[in-house]
Design an enzyme around this catalytic site. Sequence first.
Site, PDB file in Angstrom:
ATOM      1  N   TYR A  37       2.397  31.411  -0.338  1.00  0.00           N
ATOM      2  CA  TYR A  37       0.863  31.387  -1.168  1.00  0.00           C
ATOM      3  C   TYR A  37      -0.258  31.280  -0.092  1.00  0.00           C
ATOM      4  CZ  TYR A  37       3.438  29.805  -5.170  1.00  0.00           C
ATOM      5  OH  TYR A  37       4.125  29.547  -6.597  1.00  0.00           O
ATOM      6  N   LYS A  68       9.424  -3.771  -2.278  1.00  0.00           N
ATOM      7  CA  LYS A  68       8.293  -3.065  -3.100  1.00  0.00           C
ATOM      8  C   LYS A  68       8.567  -1.448  -3.390  1.00  0.00           C
ATOM      9  CE  LYS A  68       4.272  -3.425  -0.202  1.00  0.00           C
ATOM     10  NZ  LYS A  68       3.448  -4.236   0.386  1.00  0.00           N
TER      11      LYS A  68
HETATM   12  C1  LIG Z   1       3.505  -4.758   1.509  1.00  0.00           C
HETATM   13  C2  LIG Z   1       3.355  -6.135   2.127  1.00  0.00           C
HETATM   14  C3  LIG Z   1       3.985  -6.650   3.197  1.00  0.00           C
HETATM   15  C4  LIG Z   1       4.660  -6.077   4.437  1.00  0.00           C
HETATM   16  O1  LIG Z   1       3.865  -5.404   5.128  1.00  0.00           O
HETATM   17  P1  LIG Z   1       4.329  -4.372   6.459  1.00  0.00           P
HETATM   18  O2  LIG Z   1       3.152  -3.690   6.802  1.00  0.00           O
HETATM   19  O3  LIG Z   1       5.245  -3.370   5.589  1.00  0.00           O
HETATM   20  O4  LIG Z   1       5.408  -5.305   7.144  1.00  0.00           O
HETATM   21  C5  LIG Z   1       3.855  -8.112   3.502  1.00  0.00           C
HETATM   22  N1  LIG Z   1       3.124  -8.881   2.614  1.00  0.00           N
HETATM   23  C6  LIG Z   1       2.611  -8.469   1.530  1.00  0.00           C
HETATM   24  C7  LIG Z   1       1.477  -9.299   0.611  1.00  0.00           C
HETATM   25  C8  LIG Z   1       2.337  -6.847   1.310  1.00  0.00           C
HETATM   26  O5  LIG Z   1       2.009  -6.455   0.116  1.00  0.00           O
END
Ligand SMILES: *Cc1c(COP(=O)(O)O)cnc(C)c1O
Length: 388
Positions: A271, A39
Amino acid sequence: MDTSLRRTWAEIDLDALAHNYHQARKAIGPNVKYMGIVKADAYGHGAIQVSEELVRLGADYLAVSSLDEAQELRTHGVKVPVLILGYTPPEMTSQLIQYDITQAVSSESTAEKYSAAAVAVGGVLKIHIKVDTGMSRLGFLVRGDHFSESVESIFHTCELPGLEAEGIFTHFAVSDEDDADSEVYTREQFDVFTKTIDTLKARGKTFAIRHCANSGALARYPEMYLDMVRPGIALYGAGADVERLDLKPVMTFKTSISTVRELDEGTDISYGRTFRTPQKTRVGVLPVGYADGLMRGLSNKLKFQTPWGAAPLLGRICMDMCIVDLSQFPQMQEGNEIEIFGQKQHVNVVAEILNTIPYELLCAVSKRVPRLYMKNNEVIGRVLRILT
Ligand SMILES: *Cc1c(COP(=O)(O)O)cnc(C)c1O
């Protein structure tokens, strides 16, 4: 490398990705499935390139957060099963079916709409039941008094026409934390998850793929692997378990010196005039700013990594530029490269300066930063999102 790409870039080490995959595979063995979490453009690493590599390595499943992300994988020829962890509007059911995407389902009422839409197009939508065991975000709420009602509701959801309930899963809130309280909480989450599965089994409903282990659980709780694990941050070589799992950072964020200048003692930099040179100071202007993902909160705090040691960032980070102190490094010249985070300075360390998590820094590396894909220390591909 084209000069236009030598401004600021991120090297994505596919050998490190493979190493991290194999570390996980060693832990889970050949019979537990591996779901790669890709993702948010694979946590900033490039969803397509990472997915293709994971498929080559033997990943069984991929997961994204939305239909758009799932479609991106399919239109680029990624063929392994893909699960959408988040919500998809039921109006999009025919596309889920057309692209052969698996959808997480968190309530019976949404499932009824998916079901009706699937029946209308004469297709079958693959679903994974999402169970809320303590994250309090999405899922059938099975804690406490909600248990019986939700199990009933899951049972009905699985019976709906046009849906195939392939899997069931839950997500941990504190599986990556080492204190005793977090362990108790994680075990409670796991227990109510297995109790849900067992109760459904007693009613004749079983699932081919039961899963709950994110990176934290992959590193700490082998008894929770079940049929599949879902590591994200561990795959990218960051987070709480870099040492425990012996992981390598996949992304190295780099920039190069665009201009070198000598500033007089008492010169205010950038800045807000938050830094004044205490003496004559040799500085470099770096073509990287918060629009590239170099978070402004690092102003006056970050140290860049040169081949000869750490060089402090002076003053505020601008949108497109910032200033580095090169007084200690007369060897450093225009065009020389400098590391922001990655191999020399782990992204975990930079996240700590900001009191945040490495996930945020990796995802923040913006679309105008080219990704260079590396194998055996050679560039084998590059992608610039603003040109695709
Ligand atoms: C993002 C996510 C993961 C992975 O989590 P990590 O902490 O990066 O291993 C696993 N399961 C779900 C449902 C997620 O949303």
